[in-house]
Design a protein around this motif. Structure first.
Motif, PDB file in Angstrom:
ATOM      1  N   MET A   1     -51.632  45.966  44.453  1.00 50.05           N
ATOM      2  CA  MET A   1     -51.529  45.752  45.901  1.00 50.05           C
ATOM      3  C   MET A   1     -51.494  44.272  46.278  1.00 50.05           C
ATOM      4  SD  MET A   1     -54.224  48.608  47.333  1.00 50.05           S
ATOM      5  CE  MET A   1     -53.906  48.257  49.065  1.00 50.05           C
TER       6      MET A   1
ATOM      7  N   TYR B   1     -57.937  46.604  53.112  1.00 47.47           N
ATOM      8  CA  TYR B   1     -57.681  47.768  52.268  1.00 47.47           C
ATOM      9  C   TYR B   1     -58.730  47.799  51.164  1.00 47.47           C
ATOM     10  CZ  TYR B   1     -53.333  47.516  54.801  1.00 47.47           C
ATOM     11  OH  TYR B   1     -52.403  47.463  55.816  1.00 47.47           O
TER      12      TYR B   1
ATOM     13  N   THR C   1     -55.221  49.321  40.791  1.00 41.28           N
ATOM     14  CA  THR C   1     -54.729  49.525  42.151  1.00 41.28           C
ATOM     15  C   THR C   1     -54.803  48.224  42.947  1.00 41.28           C
ATOM     16  OG1 THR C   1     -55.403  51.851  42.112  1.00 41.28           O
ATOM     17  CG2 THR C   1     -55.054  50.849  44.279  1.00 41.28           C
TER      18      THR C   1
ATOM     19  N   VAL D   1     -57.468  42.878  50.289  1.00 39.74           N
ATOM     20  CA  VAL D   1     -57.703  44.005  49.387  1.00 39.74           C
ATOM     21  C   VAL D   1     -59.034  43.700  48.711  1.00 39.74           C
ATOM     22  CG1 VAL D   1     -56.882  45.237  47.346  1.00 39.74           C
ATOM     23  CG2 VAL D   1     -55.223  44.289  48.976  1.00 39.74           C
TER      24      VAL D   1
ATOM     25  N   LYS E   1     -51.015  39.924  50.891  1.00 40.71           N
ATOM     26  CA  LYS E   1     -52.310  40.564  50.647  1.00 40.71           C
ATOM     27  C   LYS E   1     -53.030  39.792  49.558  1.00 40.71           C
ATOM     28  CE  LYS E   1     -51.078  45.279  51.899  1.00 40.71           C
ATOM     29  NZ  LYS E   1     -50.763  46.613  51.393  1.00 40.71           N
TER      30      LYS E   1
END
Length: 187
Positions: free
Chosen positions: A96, A60, A92, A36, A2
């Motif tokens: 991630m 995301y 966050t 992300v 990610k």
């Protein structure tokens, strides 16, 4: 993998920026790299998310509740997480992501990439930080960073830890082969 992408909630005045965002996003999606990002459906943020989804990618988004209405949280992505504030958004996203990439953007983009770059320098993580230098957007910033090194405010190794490119393939290759420098304040 990610990759967190920081970029403008505006599209910019030159279509070269949105075209480059589309090219990068499509490349990442086709190479099974999840994205992300800040969760918005506007500006380069929206371009990145929509293009990845159109090409079979996973996206995301993380958006603070007070920006949900202003940035029009993207409802067509894999997952949209609504958080309390910007601090929670950045934490966050950092948790991630396996790497961080700044596309052209404004002060929010700078703030996001500078924070994770600082964390990397201090050893809080060992994830690569990159500037996607579309249309030489970041050249003046790179000159300022060089000046910081020349004036003794930054060690060259912390400048050199940054990935600087405008090519999707080179970006992914450099992320995959990244070796972090030694931690700044190691005991």
């Amino acid at each position: 993998m990610k990759i967190a992408i920081f970029c403008g909630s505006s599209i910019g005045d030159n279509e070269v920026y949105s075209n480059a965002a589309k090219q990068l996003s499509k490349y990442l999606a086709l190479n099974n790299i999840d994205i992300v990002y800040g969760g918005g459906n506007v500006g380069l943020m929206g371009v990145i998310a929509s293009t990845a989804m159109q090409n079979g990618g996973k996206v995301y988004g993380v958006i603070p509740e007070d920006l949900q209405g202003k940035e029009l949280g993207h409802t067509g992505i894999t997952e949209l997480k609504i958080v309390k504030n910007m601090h929670e958004r950045k934490a966050t996203m950092a948790n991630m992501a396996d790497a961080f990439v700044a596309l052209p953007g404004g002060i929010g983009t700078f703030e996001e990439i500078f924070e994770v770059w600082t964390w990397a320098q201090l050893g809080y993580h060992n994830k690569p930080c990159a500037f996607y230098n579309t249309n030489r957007f970041y050249d003046n910033l790179f000159s300022m960073i060089d000046n910081m090194c020349q004036e003794g405010f930054m060690k060259k190794e912390y400048s050199e830890m940054l990935i600087k490119t405008s090519e999707p393939k080179e970006l992914l290759e450099k992320i995959n082969t990244y070796n972090p420098p030694k931690v700044k304040w190691k005991n």
